[in-house]
Design an enzyme around this catalytic site. Structure first.
Site, mmCIF file in Angstrom:
data_model
loop_
_atom_site.group_PDB
_atom_site.id
_atom_site.type_symbol
_atom_site.label_atom_id
_atom_site.label_comp_id
_atom_site.label_asym_id
_atom_site.label_seq_id
_atom_site.Cartn_x
_atom_site.Cartn_y
_atom_site.Cartn_z
ATOM 1 N N GLY A 8 0.635 -1.312 0.001
ATOM 2 C CA GLY A 8 -0.171 0.395 0.228
ATOM 3 C C GLY A 8 1.158 1.575 -0.027
ATOM 4 N N TYR A 162 -14.812 -2.675 9.280
ATOM 5 C CA TYR A 162 -12.730 -2.044 9.779
ATOM 6 C C TYR A 162 -12.529 -2.478 10.935
ATOM 7 C CZ TYR A 162 -9.295 1.298 9.211
ATOM 8 O OH TYR A 162 -8.315 1.875 9.489
HETATM 9 N N1 LIG Z 1 -5.210 6.797 7.359
HETATM 10 C C1 LIG Z 1 -6.086 7.308 8.895
HETATM 11 O O1 LIG Z 1 -6.058 8.012 9.567
HETATM 12 C C2 LIG Z 1 -5.750 5.535 9.643
HETATM 13 C C3 LIG Z 1 -5.971 5.772 11.313
HETATM 14 C C4 LIG Z 1 -5.526 4.256 11.400
HETATM 15 C C5 LIG Z 1 -5.131 3.452 10.755
HETATM 16 N N2 LIG Z 1 -4.799 3.132 8.900
HETATM 17 C C6 LIG Z 1 -3.967 2.041 8.666
HETATM 18 O O2 LIG Z 1 -2.935 2.480 7.749
HETATM 19 C C7 LIG Z 1 -3.215 2.117 6.660
HETATM 20 C C8 LIG Z 1 -2.742 2.686 5.108
HETATM 21 O O3 LIG Z 1 -3.894 3.394 4.891
HETATM 22 P P1 LIG Z 1 -4.342 4.961 4.384
HETATM 23 O O4 LIG Z 1 -4.922 5.648 5.167
HETATM 24 O O5 LIG Z 1 -2.919 5.231 4.483
HETATM 25 O O6 LIG Z 1 -5.232 4.837 3.395
HETATM 26 P P2 LIG Z 1 -4.560 5.279 1.869
HETATM 27 O O7 LIG Z 1 -4.191 6.899 1.203
HETATM 28 O O8 LIG Z 1 -6.658 4.709 1.057
HETATM 29 O O9 LIG Z 1 -3.957 4.049 0.998
HETATM 30 C C9 LIG Z 1 -4.278 2.685 1.329
HETATM 31 C C10 LIG Z 1 -3.298 2.764 0.062
HETATM 32 O O10 LIG Z 1 -3.831 0.633 0.209
HETATM 33 C C11 LIG Z 1 -3.841 -0.138 -1.073
HETATM 34 N N3 LIG Z 1 -4.395 -1.552 -0.896
HETATM 35 C C12 LIG Z 1 -6.053 -1.657 -1.231
HETATM 36 N N4 LIG Z 1 -6.651 -2.328 -1.249
HETATM 37 C C13 LIG Z 1 -5.361 -3.281 -2.538
HETATM 38 C C14 LIG Z 1 -5.109 -4.119 -2.956
HETATM 39 N N5 LIG Z 1 -6.003 -4.829 -2.684
HETATM 40 N N6 LIG Z 1 -4.158 -4.617 -3.734
HETATM 41 C C15 LIG Z 1 -2.732 -3.927 -3.011
HETATM 42 N N7 LIG Z 1 -2.850 -2.437 -2.803
HETATM 43 C C16 LIG Z 1 -4.216 -1.991 -1.365
HETATM 44 C C17 LIG Z 1 -4.111 1.477 -1.755
HETATM 45 O O11 LIG Z 1 -3.512 1.000 -2.768
HETATM 46 P P3 LIG Z 1 -4.320 2.289 -4.382
HETATM 47 O O12 LIG Z 1 -3.580 3.293 -3.856
HETATM 48 O O13 LIG Z 1 -4.142 0.935 -5.599
HETATM 49 O O14 LIG Z 1 -5.220 2.152 -3.972
HETATM 50 C C18 LIG Z 1 -3.096 2.061 -1.156
HETATM 51 O O15 LIG Z 1 -2.068 2.184 -1.136
HETATM 52 C C19 LIG Z 1 -4.694 0.940 6.659
HETATM 53 O O16 LIG Z 1 -3.716 -0.256 7.050
HETATM 54 C C20 LIG Z 1 -5.349 2.225 7.450
HETATM 55 O O17 LIG Z 1 -6.299 0.646 8.173
HETATM 56 C C21 LIG Z 1 -5.022 4.556 8.835
#
Ligand SMILES: NC(=O)c1ccc[n+]([C@@H]2O[C@H](COP(=O)([O-])OP(=O)(O)OC[C@H]3O[C@@H](n4cnc5c(N)ncnc54)[C@H](OP(=O)(O)O)[C@@H]3O)[C@@H](O)[C@H]2O)c1
Length: 276
Positions: A8, A162
């Protein structure tokens, strides 16, 4: 030179983490599902950090065949592995299914990383001292471990699915830490912070407004993950949970050993892997 694999990395926190680790001049392998976006990111990382050793591994994490193929490619070309960052994640509004007929949130957030990690475990042991970092969330505190509702069979909501998947990340971390004892490989989970990323794209207007007002930049999470990956002080720390830079207690439910064992067995069945 240490090798790190990040899932990701094409967006949000994963991208910020890739920048941190590229700046630290690690050999980076970025797992992404879209080759154009993956290659664009690599070009940007190389230009801005001067790190020439950044490569792409293509896999859609909702497909176990693609995960198997990517792991095989990694083992052939890049093994051993020193740092695995299981970061990719989704929050999906409607209950949908992967090509393997597994509910999508559970499939991507937990099952994919369970499978990938197990396929790379020997490479991580060869790379010891090595570190696995599972990106969970404070949302895990709202999660329930119900083996009959892991895929929303009884009840599905975006928030519930989630939170449950993020509890699975911590249960998995605890069980894996027990299995990795004395191998030189460690595993920890973290909440990267409340950060303005694309993960909120399918959420309601109110949450989007709160994100705009209160969420911090993804770089905050990238720094927290990079610290877990690189800080020498943490070399022997395993089975712990971090909120950003602070080690804190994860929820009581996440410490239930019977639940963690059961989740492991269910995950093995769903991936038909022979990991132990
Ligand atoms: N943002 C927050 O406040 C927050 C808080 C707590 C935890 N988190 C955790 O942080 C992590 C990263 O999330 P983020 O906030 O950075 O979200 P994000 O910007 O949506 O990034 C998610 C990443 O996961 C990839 N991904 C999703 N589905 C996939 C698949 N089927 N195959 C391959 N790659 C896939 C996406 O690829 P694409 O670019 O191709 O879509 C993207 O690179 C997650 O585990 C989330 O639960 C986030």
């Amino acid at each position: 030179m240490k090798t790190a694999l990040i899932t990701g990395a094409t967006s949000g926190i994963g991208k910020a983490t890739a920048f941190e680790l590229a700046r630290a001049q690690l050999h980076l392998v970025l797992l992404a599902r879209d080759s154009d976006r993956g290659n664009q990111l690599i070009q940007e990382l190389k230009e801005k950090t001067g790190n020439p050793k950044i490569e792409l591994l293509i896999a859609d994490l909702s497909s176990q065949n693609q995960i198997q193929a990517a792991a095989k490619e990694f083992l052939q070309n890049h093994s051993p592995l020193n740092i695995l960052i299981n970061n990719a994640g989704v929050a999906i509004k409607q209950r949908t299914f992967s090509v393997d007929s597994i509910e999508m949130t559970f499939a991507v957030n937990h099952i994919a990383h369970f499978l990938l990690t197990n396929l790379l475990l020997d490479a991580l042991k060869d790379g010891a001292p090595s570190r696995i970092i599972n990106v969970s969330s404070e949302a895990h505190r709202n999660g329930q471990f119900d083996p009959d509702n892991l895929q929303g069979e009884k009840q599905y909501s975006q928030f519930r699915a989630y939170s449950n998947s993020k509890l699975c990340n911590v249960l998995f971390t605890h069980e894996l830490a027990r299995k990795l004892k004395d191998t030189g490989a460690t595993v920890n989970a973290l909440h990267p912070g409340f950060l303005n990323t694309a993960i909120f794209r399918d959420t309601g207007g109110l949450l989007k407004a709160i994100v705009r007002l209160a969420a911090k930049k993804p770089e905050v999470g990238g720094r927290a993950i990079a610290r877990l990956a690189l800080d020498p002080v943490l070399e022997n720390v395993s089975g712990k949970y971090f909120n950003g830079l602070r080690m804190v207690n994860s929820s009581e439910k996440s410490h239930d050993e019977a639940d963690a064992k059961q989740l492991w067995e269910i995950s093995e069945r769903l991936t038909q892997s022979e990991s132990n």
